[in-house]
Design an enzyme around this catalytic site. Structure first.
Site, mmCIF file in Angstrom:
data_model
loop_
_atom_site.group_PDB
_atom_site.id
_atom_site.type_symbol
_atom_site.label_atom_id
_atom_site.label_comp_id
_atom_site.label_asym_id
_atom_site.label_seq_id
_atom_site.Cartn_x
_atom_site.Cartn_y
_atom_site.Cartn_z
ATOM 1 C CB SER A 275 -0.952 -0.036 1.196
ATOM 2 O OG SER A 275 -1.972 0.910 1.053
ATOM 3 C CG HIS A 416 -5.361 -2.570 -0.291
ATOM 4 N ND1 HIS A 416 -4.481 -2.332 -1.311
ATOM 5 C CD2 HIS A 416 -4.951 -1.795 0.751
ATOM 6 C CE1 HIS A 416 -3.579 -1.442 -0.918
ATOM 7 N NE2 HIS A 416 -3.839 -1.113 0.331
#
Length: 437
Positions: A275, A416
């Site tokens: 991320s 994610h």
């Protein structure tokens, strides 16, 4: 004296009133469900764009060999990223010191050697910002081992239930002050699979990224950046490093320590981030050629994804939601991304000829997996110029069919996060490119 009435759609049209009411309800529903109304997830709406050519100098001359790339174009691109995106970062400070405070040669039921080291950014004074490195090494190793260096979103103690890991302190994002580590959260960070890494013959070095600078607007006052202010300076200049630059700088300082550890093969350090820390890993790897392999998982906008693709998160979202991450100059491109003199394929190209790997997920459209793939494709010409292999395809692979060339890529099911599947591919990629040990 005449009095004029101001009319509105609600005053003149009941139908319009109803339409606006329905629209407002839809907006509220979208907000309640976590959906955003200012985000494009339709490929048909991406539109046309032209990427800057990484092999054309600013004066228009084409780069035709490795010498021209290394001497002219690479420094030119690096400076453009420094001036317009991440900001200029300083080199290593001479005053930094390392202090090992833990050594357990029988950690994890005898499978690992555990070391913990404090990096004092202000040297012997020890009164300024500092970070702790948690290092696990395979206990059975008979020579220096390659290491995965991975920044963590949480305190080091959360990556494993090992009671020997220092509890430390953390910076909650909703509080502007450090809080003691929470014993009940020890080992709750499932992104880290320590035993899997050790079984593959690698060490694992972990740092808590907020030790370098806390991740909120105003966190700069508690981090490393003020250590480099000039006399009278109170904030970074428009072309000086943001928080991502600071975190990347801290990763290089962790590598400085690894170079001093006789049990580590510092020539084979794999840098991996997820991320926003995937963005950080790419920027650190672009600046510091000592990192042998760079891996970014779900790095998205400001990481591997092309900025000129108006899909998912955008430059404007970054500058609005996280104004402290990038340099001040980046904000001028929020509504004019086509004027950026670089795009993220050029960030990947800065890592060449070293291996770089991108991990993406189907449900992570905010990070624009296709944009990351296309970025890797566009970096290919630089890798080929330097005698290495790009993706060698412009067709995005199906799920769970990774590409393991010098540029690597996978697209998996899921969301994610960092999964077992991701780690399996990262280890395979590292093994392929770091050679037989």
């Amino acid at each position: 004296m005449k009095t004029s009435l101001v009319t509105t759609p609600f005053a003149t049209s009941p139908q319009r009133c109803i339409a606006w009411f329905v629209f407002a309800v839809l907006l509220l529903c979208a907000a309640a469900s976590g959906q955003r109304t200012d985000v494009n997830y339709d490929e048909a709406k991406v539109g046309k764009y032209t990427l800057p050519d990484p092999l054309v100098l600013q004066n228009g001359e084409r780069v035709r060999d490795a010498a021209a790339w290394n001497k002219h174009r690479r420094p030119e691109i690096l400076k453009l990223f420094e001036s317009n995106v991440y900001g200029r970062s300083p080199g290593r400070s001479k005053g930094i010191t390392f202090e090992q405070f833990d050594l357990d040669k029988r950690a994890l039921d005898g499978k690992a050697i555990r070391k913990q080291v404090t990096v004092y950014f202000t040297g012997k004074k020890k009164d300024g910002p500092k970070m702790d490195i948690l290092l696990y090494l395979p206990a059975a190793a008979r020579k220096p081992v390659p290491v995965f260096l991975v920044p963590s979103f949480s305190g080091n103690y959360r990556i494993h239930s090992d009671p020997g890991i220092k509890l430390g302190e953390e910076w909650p994002r909703d509080k502007k002050m450090k809080v003691p580590g929470d014993e009940s959260k020890r080992g709750t960070n499932t992104y880290f699979q320590v035993e899997k890494v050790l079984a593959g013959g690698y060490g694992l070095a972990v740092i808590y990224y907020c030790d370098i600078e806390p991740d909120f607007v105003g966190g700069i006052q508690f981090g490393v950046r003020p250590l480099f202010y000039q006399p009278g300076q109170t904030a970074p200049a428009a072309d000086e490093w943001g928080a991502i630059g600071a975190w990347a700088w801290g990763l290089s300082r962790a590598l400085d320590y690894l170079e001093t550890d006789k049990d580590v093969d510092a020539r084979r350090v794999v840098l991996m981030g997820h991320s926003r820390l995937g963005k950080t890993a790419l920027w650190a790897g672009a600046q510091d050629a000592r990192f042998a392999v760079v891996i970014a998982n779900g790095s998205g906008e400001g990481g591997a994804a092309l900025s000129r693709r108006t899909y998912g998160e955008t430059v404007k979202h970054l500058n609005t939601n996280f104004p402290h991450w990038f340099c001040g100059n980046y904000k001028q491109f929020s509504d004019h991304v086509d004027e950026l003199p670089v795009d993220q394929h050029m960030l990947l190209a800065l890592i060449a000829p070293r291996p770089v790997y991108l991990g993406c997920a189907e449900q992570d459209q905010w990070a624009d997996p296709r944009g990351e793939f296309l970025s890797a494709v566009a970096a290919g010409p630089v890798y080929r110029l330097l005698g290495k292999q790009g993706l060698d395809t412009d067709q995005m692979p199906p799920q769970h069919q990774p590409i393991m060339h010098t540029i690597g890529f996978h697209y998996r099911a899921g969301k994610h996060e960092v999964t077992t599947y991701d780690w399996d591919q990262f280890l395979l990629f590292a093994e392929k490119h770091l050679g037989d040990r």
